[in-house]
Write a protein that holds these residues in place. Structure first.
Motif, PDB file in Angstrom:
ATOM      1  N   SER A   7       0.848  -1.193   0.000  1.00  0.00           N
ATOM      2  CA  SER A   7       0.000   0.000   0.000  1.00  0.00           C
ATOM      3  C   SER A   7       0.883   1.242   0.000  1.00  0.00           C
ATOM      4  N   SER A  13      -6.436   5.469   7.902  1.00  0.00           N
ATOM      5  CA  SER A  13      -7.323   6.404   7.193  1.00  0.00           C
ATOM      6  C   SER A  13      -8.218   7.185   8.145  1.00  0.00           C
ATOM      7  N   THR A  14      -8.388   6.716   9.365  1.00  0.00           N
ATOM      8  CA  THR A  14      -9.232   7.408  10.346  1.00  0.00           C
ATOM      9  C   THR A  14      -8.496   8.533  11.061  1.00  0.00           C
ATOM     10  N   VAL A  19      -2.466  11.175   8.202  1.00  0.00           N
ATOM     11  CA  VAL A  19      -2.514  11.024   6.745  1.00  0.00           C
ATOM     12  C   VAL A  19      -1.920  12.262   6.071  1.00  0.00           C
TER      13      VAL A  19
END
Length: 168
Positions: A7, A13-14, A19
């Protein structure tokens, strides 16, 4: 040699802040390699130098071995800049295209692998050229808000033309 994780991002992602921070790092890491290529293409000493840590190493030996050349390991930003730009300025026109960049960040260090297609044409005789497809293996370190290259190893997958006319 290659960054092969499954990836692009490791931040969950939360976690929006993580991020964003990782995306900034990844953009700055890729930019170090872009500064390396464009600095050569424009013969821009400041831009080219900005890609490297003061104690950087540039190892072109794996690529050059493909056509029988034996360049030295270049150590130190000033040596790298002086050697590369001195060899090309006024003599060789270049273009560098970076593709397939893969990045792995580990705190204040990172690894980048990419494919770079580098065109080199003799200014006095553009019919003499070398087109190289080179895998790059890059180790980087954080330098404030940007990243710089600590070690760059350039290999060669294929070439056409006359690398010896360009590099010796």
């Amino acid at each position: 040699m290659y960054v092969t994780s499954g990836s692009a991002l490791t931040a969950p992602s939360t976690d929006a802040a993580a991020v964003v921070a990782e995306l900034r790092d990844r953009a700055e890491i890729a930019d170090a390699l872009y500064r390396f290529g464009l600095g050569q293409d424009l013969k821009d000493k400041e831009l080219f130098a900005s890609a490297f840590a003061a104690d950087a190493e540039l190892d072109f030996r794996p690529a050059a071995a493909k056509w029988g050349a034996r360049p030295p390991l270049m150590s130190g930003r000033d040596t790298i800049v002086t050697t590369i730009l001195g060899m090309f300025t006024g003599r060789v026109d270049t273009t560098h295209q970076v593709t397939n960049a893969r990045i792995a960040v580990d705190g204040d260090t990172a690894r980048l692998t990419a494919l770079v297609e580098a065109q080199h044409l003799l200014t006095a005789d553009p019919t003499r050229h070398a087109l190289l497809k080179n895998p790059y293996d890059v180790e980087l370190v954080r330098d404030g808000d940007r990243w710089v290259i600590r070690r760059l190893v350039i290999d060669n997958t294929w070439f056409v033309g006359e690398p010896t006319a360009i590099f010796g």
